[in-house]
Design a protein around this motif. Structure first.
Motif, PDB file in Angstrom:
ATOM      1  N   GLU A   1       0.272  -1.109   0.035  1.00 43.26           N
ATOM      2  CA  GLU A   1      -0.317   0.117   0.030  1.00 43.26           C
ATOM      3  C   GLU A   1       0.883   0.928   0.263  1.00 43.26           C
ATOM      4  O   GLU A   1       1.165   1.360   0.122  1.00 43.26           O
ATOM      5  CB  GLU A   1      -0.875  -0.108   1.264  1.00 43.26           C
ATOM      6  N   GLU A   2       1.390   2.456  -1.021  1.00 42.83           N
ATOM      7  CA  GLU A   2       1.543   3.340  -1.418  1.00 42.83           C
ATOM      8  C   GLU A   2       1.709   3.931  -0.218  1.00 42.83           C
ATOM      9  O   GLU A   2       2.417   4.568   0.065  1.00 42.83           O
ATOM     10  CB  GLU A   2       0.758   3.549  -2.518  1.00 42.83           C
ATOM     11  N   VAL A   3       0.545   4.059   0.671  1.00 42.21           N
ATOM     12  CA  VAL A   3       0.622   5.264   1.836  1.00 42.21           C
ATOM     13  C   VAL A   3       1.635   4.561   3.460  1.00 42.21           C
ATOM     14  O   VAL A   3       2.341   5.950   3.714  1.00 42.21           O
ATOM     15  CB  VAL A   3      -1.042   5.334   2.634  1.00 42.21           C
ATOM     16  N   ASN A   4       1.373   3.199   3.223  1.00 38.77           N
ATOM     17  CA  ASN A   4       2.487   2.835   3.764  1.00 38.77           C
ATOM     18  C   ASN A   4       4.003   2.922   3.536  1.00 38.77           C
ATOM     19  O   ASN A   4       5.259   3.007   5.050  1.00 38.77           O
ATOM     20  CB  ASN A   4       2.038   1.656   4.361  1.00 38.77           C
ATOM     21  N   ALA A   5       4.244   2.241   2.402  1.00 36.85           N
ATOM     22  CA  ALA A   5       5.616   2.753   1.921  1.00 36.85           C
ATOM     23  C   ALA A   5       6.253   4.051   2.483  1.00 36.85           C
ATOM     24  O   ALA A   5       7.225   4.310   2.502  1.00 36.85           O
ATOM     25  CB  ALA A   5       5.647   2.225   0.307  1.00 36.85           C
ATOM     26  N   THR A   6       5.288   4.722   1.766  1.00 34.02           N
ATOM     27  CA  THR A   6       5.938   6.156   1.503  1.00 34.02           C
ATOM     28  C   THR A   6       5.904   7.053   3.265  1.00 34.02           C
ATOM     29  O   THR A   6       7.181   8.058   3.231  1.00 34.02           O
ATOM     30  CB  THR A   6       4.475   7.397   0.905  1.00 34.02           C
ATOM     31  N   ALA A   7       5.156   6.533   3.889  1.00 31.05           N
ATOM     32  CA  ALA A   7       5.500   7.017   5.129  1.00 31.05           C
ATOM     33  C   ALA A   7       6.775   6.050   5.677  1.00 31.05           C
ATOM     34  O   ALA A   7       7.426   7.116   7.168  1.00 31.05           O
ATOM     35  CB  ALA A   7       4.091   6.312   6.063  1.00 31.05           C
ATOM     36  N   PHE A   8       6.940   5.541   5.701  1.00 31.28           N
ATOM     37  CA  PHE A   8       7.894   5.139   6.124  1.00 31.28           C
ATOM     38  C   PHE A   8       9.097   5.541   5.037  1.00 31.28           C
ATOM     39  O   PHE A   8      10.395   5.821   6.034  1.00 31.28           O
ATOM     40  CB  PHE A   8       8.830   3.194   6.096  1.00 31.28           C
ATOM     41  N   GLN A   9       9.057   5.926   3.976  1.00 27.54           N
ATOM     42  CA  GLN A   9      10.215   6.167   3.078  1.00 27.54           C
ATOM     43  C   GLN A   9      10.496   8.043   3.991  1.00 27.54           C
ATOM     44  O   GLN A   9      11.543   8.539   3.877  1.00 27.54           O
ATOM     45  CB  GLN A   9       9.916   6.457   2.283  1.00 27.54           C
ATOM     46  N   LEU A  10       9.966   8.551   4.473  1.00 23.63           N
ATOM     47  CA  LEU A  10       9.683   9.779   4.986  1.00 23.63           C
ATOM     48  C   LEU A  10      10.410   9.722   6.233  1.00 23.63           C
ATOM     49  O   LEU A  10      10.873  11.071   6.648  1.00 23.63           O
ATOM     50  CB  LEU A  10       8.558  10.605   5.190  1.00 23.63           C
ATOM     51  N   SER A  11       9.996   8.673   7.239  1.00 30.52           N
ATOM     52  CA  SER A  11       9.731   8.568   8.932  1.00 30.52           C
ATOM     53  C   SER A  11      11.654   7.874   9.185  1.00 30.52           C
ATOM     54  O   SER A  11      11.873   8.342   9.787  1.00 30.52           O
ATOM     55  CB  SER A  11       8.964   8.066   8.736  1.00 30.52           C
ATOM     56  N   TRP A  12      11.983   6.815   8.063  1.00 32.59           N
ATOM     57  CA  TRP A  12      13.137   6.734   8.530  1.00 32.59           C
ATOM     58  C   TRP A  12      14.161   6.972   8.135  1.00 32.59           C
ATOM     59  O   TRP A  12      14.836   7.151   9.347  1.00 32.59           O
ATOM     60  CB  TRP A  12      12.466   4.932   7.877  1.00 32.59           C
ATOM     61  N   PRO A  13      14.179   7.935   7.541  1.00 39.55           N
ATOM     62  CA  PRO A  13      16.273   8.679   7.292  1.00 39.55           C
ATOM     63  C   PRO A  13      15.300   9.727   8.180  1.00 39.55           C
ATOM     64  O   PRO A  13      16.751   9.645   9.678  1.00 39.55           O
ATOM     65  CB  PRO A  13      15.705   9.509   6.312  1.00 39.55           C
ATOM     66  N   GLN A  14      14.858  10.378   8.427  1.00 39.99           N
ATOM     67  CA  GLN A  14      14.847  11.264   9.843  1.00 39.99           C
ATOM     68  C   GLN A  14      14.801  10.405  10.851  1.00 39.99           C
ATOM     69  O   GLN A  14      15.303  11.105  12.743  1.00 39.99           O
ATOM     70  CB  GLN A  14      13.676  11.691  10.112  1.00 39.99           C
ATOM     71  N   ALA A  15      14.234   9.360  11.739  1.00 42.15           N
ATOM     72  CA  ALA A  15      14.681   8.515  12.668  1.00 42.15           C
ATOM     73  C   ALA A  15      15.962   8.037  13.104  1.00 42.15           C
ATOM     74  O   ALA A  15      16.590   8.028  13.689  1.00 42.15           O
ATOM     75  CB  ALA A  15      13.841   7.239  12.850  1.00 42.15           C
ATOM     76  N   LEU A  16      16.927   8.176  12.392  1.00 44.91           N
ATOM     77  CA  LEU A  16      17.999   7.266  12.149  1.00 44.91           C
ATOM     78  C   LEU A  16      19.033   9.037  12.274  1.00 44.91           C
ATOM     79  O   LEU A  16      19.735   8.742  13.097  1.00 44.91           O
ATOM     80  CB  LEU A  16      18.354   6.780  10.750  1.00 44.91           C
ATOM     81  N   ALA A  17      18.817  10.187  11.811  1.00 42.42           N
ATOM     82  CA  ALA A  17      19.186  11.070  11.419  1.00 42.42           C
ATOM     83  C   ALA A  17      19.132  11.404  13.478  1.00 42.42           C
ATOM     84  O   ALA A  17      19.403  12.303  14.281  1.00 42.42           O
ATOM     85  CB  ALA A  17      18.674  12.083  11.284  1.00 42.42           C
ATOM     86  N   PHE A  18      17.990  11.279  13.476  1.00 39.84           N
ATOM     87  CA  PHE A  18      17.167  11.712  14.984  1.00 39.84           C
ATOM     88  C   PHE A  18      18.246  10.972  15.985  1.00 39.84           C
ATOM     89  O   PHE A  18      19.006  11.484  17.191  1.00 39.84           O
ATOM     90  CB  PHE A  18      15.756  11.371  15.685  1.00 39.84           C
ATOM     91  N   ILE A  19      18.425   9.592  15.877  1.00 39.70           N
ATOM     92  CA  ILE A  19      19.362   8.378  16.663  1.00 39.70           C
ATOM     93  C   ILE A  19      20.964   9.525  16.829  1.00 39.70           C
ATOM     94  O   ILE A  19      21.444   9.129  17.854  1.00 39.70           O
ATOM     95  CB  ILE A  19      19.093   6.929  16.688  1.00 39.70           C
ATOM     96  N   SER A  20      21.118   9.454  15.433  1.00 41.07           N
ATOM     97  CA  SER A  20      23.012   9.888  15.132  1.00 41.07           C
ATOM     98  C   SER A  20      22.809  11.200  16.617  1.00 41.07           C
ATOM     99  O   SER A  20      23.849  11.298  16.717  1.00 41.07           O
ATOM    100  CB  SER A  20      23.073  10.329  14.126  1.00 41.07           C
ATOM    101  N   ALA A  21      21.598  11.888  16.523  1.00 42.14           N
ATOM    102  CA  ALA A  21      22.008  13.609  16.703  1.00 42.14           C
ATOM    103  C   ALA A  21      21.990  13.085  18.380  1.00 42.14           C
ATOM    104  O   ALA A  21      22.350  13.730  18.950  1.00 42.14           O
ATOM    105  CB  ALA A  21      20.294  14.325  16.791  1.00 42.14           C
ATOM    106  N   THR A  22      20.898  12.318  18.600  1.00 40.50           N
ATOM    107  CA  THR A  22      20.677  12.238  20.607  1.00 40.50           C
ATOM    108  C   THR A  22      21.880  11.322  21.002  1.00 40.50           C
ATOM    109  O   THR A  22      22.424  11.589  22.121  1.00 40.50           O
ATOM    110  CB  THR A  22      19.386  11.732  21.024  1.00 40.50           C
ATOM    111  N   THR A  23      22.169  10.510  20.524  1.00 42.68           N
ATOM    112  CA  THR A  23      23.570   9.881  21.120  1.00 42.68           C
ATOM    113  C   THR A  23      24.761  10.167  20.718  1.00 42.68           C
ATOM    114  O   THR A  23      25.452  10.205  21.770  1.00 42.68           O
ATOM    115  CB  THR A  23      23.012   7.942  20.258  1.00 42.68           C
ATOM    116  N   ALA A  24      25.401  10.951  20.100  1.00 45.68           N
ATOM    117  CA  ALA A  24      26.287  11.936  19.546  1.00 45.68           C
ATOM    118  C   ALA A  24      26.864  13.248  20.276  1.00 45.68           C
ATOM    119  O   ALA A  24      27.640  13.173  21.326  1.00 45.68           O
ATOM    120  CB  ALA A  24      26.531  12.001  18.317  1.00 45.68           C
ATOM    121  N   SER A  25      25.202  13.340  20.905  1.00 45.80           N
ATOM    122  CA  SER A  25      25.550  14.967  22.067  1.00 45.80           C
ATOM    123  C   SER A  25      24.958  14.385  23.684  1.00 45.80           C
ATOM    124  O   SER A  25      24.329  13.039  23.863  1.00 45.80           O
ATOM    125  CB  SER A  25      24.442  15.937  21.628  1.00 45.80           C
TER     126      SER A  25
END
Length: 248
Positions: free
Chosen positions: A219-243
């Motif tokens: 379902e495109e709505v699910n694939a799109t939600a993941f494509q938008l959210s996952w890179p931001q989650a990875l960036a959030f993890i990097s920022a919060t674990t590094a500081s």
């Protein structure tokens, strides 16, 4: 630059887990980690992929709790997994997760540790975040907070989300058939009413429960939600674990 990683199943205090470990660069051991709290699939292929991606993209040791002690969607159908979920008590799950956190801190020597969960694991991420103020982040994808708490649910997730001191990230699907919108709004209010910690809240109006799982990406709505959210989650993890974001 992505890290090369090594992945394996391990046993910690009698608990089965899956760990993805970035290879040290220049002989320097990793000092950051993420505890992964799976969806109903247990440590199935999708959760192992999440662990490998977190380790490779953020440099954090990614250790996954196994709620079903060896059973997963790799070899069990969802009727079996739902039966296991019906028997899972909050106290048991939290005690196991705290055992893994102790291992990460004391045995692996990790100094900055966060938690990320999906579905049932997203609910536990908020609980753990409210109980453990040394976590540097809390991330929850489509956390399963039903309209009526299950008999095995003894923790108030909204109260504990309000008590968290770590930066928080939540992604909620607007067409969630399991979590009423009012529960999402209660969680959102609890996070946003915190005065000392930031919150990032994503709403994907047309996405459905469990949109992170690739099996739902037909379902495109699910694939799109993941494509938008996952890179931001990875960036959030990097920022919060590094500081130095851990609360005193």
């Amino acid at each position: 630059m992505p890290y090369a990683t090594d992945s394996e199943y391990v046993t910690i205090e009698g608990l089965r887990a899956y760990v993805a470990t970035p290879r040290p660069e220049g002989g320097n051991a990793q000092k950051t980690g993420m505890l992964l709290l799976p969806m109903i699939t247990g440590i199935g292929a999708q959760v192992r992929e999440f662990a490998d991606m977190i380790a490779a993209q953020t440099g954090a040791v990614a250790l996954s709790w196994d709620p079903w002690h060896g059973v997963s969607s790799d070899d069990a159908d969802f009727d079996v997994l739902h039966g296991l979920l019906d028997e899972l008590k909050d106290e048991t799950a939290i005690a196991e997760q705290q055992t893994l956190l102790t291992h990460m801190r004391e045995d692996l020597g990790l100094e900055r540790i966060g938690v990320i969960g999906w579905c049932l694991g997203g609910r536990f991420a908020f609980i753990l975040g409210g109980l453990d103020h040394n976590l540097v982040n809390v991330l929850a994808f489509h956390p399963t907070v039903p309209g009526e708490p299950a008999p095995t649910h003894t923790y108030d997730v909204v109260d504990l989300a309000a008590a968290m001191q770590a930066p928080a990230f939540m992604a909620y699907p607007g067409k969630d058939s399991i979590v009423p919108r009012e529960n999402f709004l209660r969680l959102q209010e609890a996070l946003q009413n915190r005065t000392d910690s930031p919150s990032i809240i994503h709403l994907y109006p047309q996405a459905k429960h469990g949109f992170s799982d690739k099996r739902r990406h037909n379902e495109e709505v699910n694939a799109t939600a993941f494509q938008l959210s996952w890179p931001q989650a990875l960036a959030f993890i990097s920022a919060t674990t590094a500081s130095a974001t851990t609360a005193p």
